[in-house]
Design an enzyme around this catalytic site. Structure first.
Site, short mmCIF file in Angstrom:
data_model
loop_
_atom_site.label_atom_id
_atom_site.label_comp_id
_atom_site.label_asym_id
_atom_site.label_seq_id
_atom_site.Cartn_x
_atom_site.Cartn_y
_atom_site.Cartn_z
N SER A 120 8.79 -3.33 -10.63
CA SER A 120 8.13 -2.98 -9.79
C SER A 120 6.63 -2.43 -10.12
CB SER A 120 8.30 -1.82 -8.67
OG SER A 120 7.18 -1.43 -8.02
N TYR A 144 10.79 6.67 -6.88
CA TYR A 144 11.13 5.59 -6.82
C TYR A 144 9.99 4.55 -8.19
CZ TYR A 144 11.06 0.03 -6.21
OH TYR A 144 11.00 -0.93 -6.80
N LYS A 148 12.30 3.21 -12.70
CA LYS A 148 11.19 1.81 -12.59
C LYS A 148 11.21 1.71 -14.50
CE LYS A 148 13.03 -0.32 -9.59
NZ LYS A 148 14.33 -1.90 -9.44
N1 UFG Z 1 1.43 -0.34 5.58
C1 UFG Z 1 1.26 0.16 7.02
N2 UFG Z 1 1.94 -0.50 8.07
C2 UFG Z 1 3.10 -0.12 8.62
C3 UFG Z 1 3.57 -0.73 6.93
C4 UFG Z 1 3.02 -0.54 5.72
O1 UFG Z 1 -0.13 -0.18 6.92
O2 UFG Z 1 4.10 -0.04 8.91
C5 UFG Z 1 0.46 -0.45 4.44
C6 UFG Z 1 0.91 -0.70 3.50
O3 UFG Z 1 0.43 1.24 4.03
C7 UFG Z 1 0.30 -1.04 2.56
C8 UFG Z 1 0.47 -2.72 2.78
O4 UFG Z 1 0.79 -2.09 3.77
O5 UFG Z 1 -0.71 -0.46 2.58
C9 UFG Z 1 1.67 -2.43 2.05
O6 UFG Z 1 3.29 -1.86 2.30
P1 UFG Z 1 4.41 -2.05 1.83
O7 UFG Z 1 5.34 -0.68 2.86
O8 UFG Z 1 4.77 -3.40 2.82
O9 UFG Z 1 4.43 -2.39 0.27
P2 UFG Z 1 3.77 -1.22 -0.67
O10 UFG Z 1 2.91 -1.65 -1.09
O11 UFG Z 1 3.90 0.35 0.25
O12 UFG Z 1 5.63 -1.72 -1.31
C10 UFG Z 1 5.48 -2.36 -2.30
C11 UFG Z 1 7.21 -2.50 -2.18
C12 UFG Z 1 7.34 -1.41 -3.46
C13 UFG Z 1 6.65 -2.08 -4.75
C14 UFG Z 1 5.30 -2.00 -4.50
C15 UFG Z 1 4.54 -2.23 -5.51
O13 UFG Z 1 7.57 -2.04 -1.26
O14 UFG Z 1 9.05 -1.38 -3.75
O15 UFG Z 1 4.92 -3.29 -3.50
O16 UFG Z 1 3.02 -3.30 -4.88
F1 UFG Z 1 7.20 -0.27 -5.17
#
Ligand code: UFG
Length: 333
Positions: A120, A144, A148
């Site tokens: 990841s 997490y 990895k």
């Molecule tokens: N976000 C919001 N509101 C929400 C959900 C997400 O504003 O309800 C924002 C987050 O703050 C982030 C973006 O949308 O800026 C993407 O969030 P995600 O939760 O979809 O994904 P992440 O970037 O946090 O994490 C994802 C995977 C992880 C992985 C990571 C690697 O879920 O497992 O990408 O880039 F590690």
């Protein structure tokens, strides 16, 4: 005629594993799919020999390796929620680390020497430079990502000591769904921005944008979204590479372009034809402002070329392959 290779796909009923299993079959591989159905869905596995079980079950794994002539393992089974990993690190280290070590050890004992690992972008933490190359320093900021990173290190040591060949593929933000719409899933366990936006439409409850005060164009976080189809093609190329040239490699998988949270919401609205209700909230712990992949290594060494570089396709394929009634009933039920 050469006998086709047999691949064990752990987590092969899950969001990414199920689509990779489909592509492996289309490419002429035999597959054995192992999934405990914790978040995977049985009806996402259309082909291959399905076994319901846990990759941490050493007895079962020995049995699988002696019953099936496995040539390589693709390892998708893992817990993947960053937020949960802060709250319950024990669960993450036990499954993503201890159980994966047990799987690797059982592979080695059974003479199975090829391993493709779902890593990841979380291994990088808050990057010092974007786009992030494979050579960037790995400083995960959540349990997490740490799990990895630990397995990637173990894979390097196991290459040196036991000759295990592996490729670690670091996904940036996985998105999309089966473009042919054959794998249709409930996705109630997927807690990422795009499915959350779908839920907010279906339940008419606002999505919370985690922070609008980042140093980005519109103040919201930027992520590099990568289609599951392109993740899957990278897996097959990486597998072929380690069969042909044994070694221990790693690749970053993204399109090299970022979209902000607000841009994602705009595209969800355009594709679905529905308004996404949202509210502004504070920053979420551990969110890097910008994550963009430098994927030149995968393009150069694997000949990998992402097919879907537009967010519209990724959102449309997710929407078209999601059982929307389930997303609705999840919150209303
Ligand atoms: N976000 C919001 N509101 C929400 C959900 C997400 O504003 O309800 C924002 C987050 O703050 C982030 C973006 O949308 O800026 C993407 O969030 P995600 O939760 O979809 O994904 P992440 O970037 O946090 O994490 C994802 C995977 C992880 C992985 C990571 C690697 O879920 O497992 O990408 O880039 F590690």
């Amino acid at each position: 005629m050469q006998k086709s290779k047999k691949i064990l796909v752990t987590g092969g009923a899950g969001y990414i594993g199920a689509y990779v299993n489909k592509l492996l079959q289309l490419e002429g591989y035999d597959t054995v799919v192992l999934d405990n159905l914790y978040s995977g869905e049985r009806n996402s596995v259309h082909k291959g020999f399905f076994i319901e079980g846990d990759f941490g079950d050493e007895f079962l794994m020995n049995q699988i390796f002696s019953d099936h002539r496995i040539d390589g393992v693709m390892h998708f089974a893992a817990y993947t929620s960053v937020g949960e990993s802060y709250l319950n690190p024990m669960k993450y280290y036990a499954n993503n680390v201890s159980n994966t070590i047990s799987l690797l050890n059982t592979m080695i004992k059974n003479g199975v020497n090829h391993f493709v690992f779902s890593s990841s972008a979380a291994v990088f933490g808050i990057p010092l430079v974007c786009p992030i190359k494979e050579s960037a320093v790995m400083m995960p900021i959540n349990p997490y990502g740490e799990t990895k990173k630990i397995i990637e290190k173990i894979l390097r040591d196991y290459r040196t000591a036991y000759g295990l060949s592996s490729s670690s593929l670091r996904y940036f933000n996985a998105a999309g769904g089966d473009p042919a719409e054959e794998i249709i899933a409930k996705r109630t366990h997927v807690h990422n921005l795009i499915p959350i936006a779908f839920r907010s439409i279906l339940n008419n409850t606002p999505l919370t944008i985690y922070g609008t005060d980042y140093e980005t164009n519109d103040g919201t976080c930027i992520r590099d979204y990568i289609h599951v189809h392109d993740i899957a093609t990278a897996h097959i190329l990486a597998l072929e590479q380690i069969f042909e040239n044994p070694g221990c490699t790693d690749y970053n998988l993204g399109i090299g372009k970022g979209f902000s949270v607000k841009e994602v919401i705009d595209v969800v609205e355009k594709v679905t034809g529905h308004v996404v209700p949202y509210q502004i909230g504070p920053r979420r712990q551990g969110d890097p402002p910008i994550l963009i992949a430098g994927s030149e290594k995968a393009q150069k060494n694997l000949g990998w070329n992402p097919l879907y570089t537009d967010l519209e396709s990724m959102v449309a394929h997710t929407w078209n392959t999601t059982v929307r009634e389930e997303l609705f009933s999840e919150l209303s039920g």
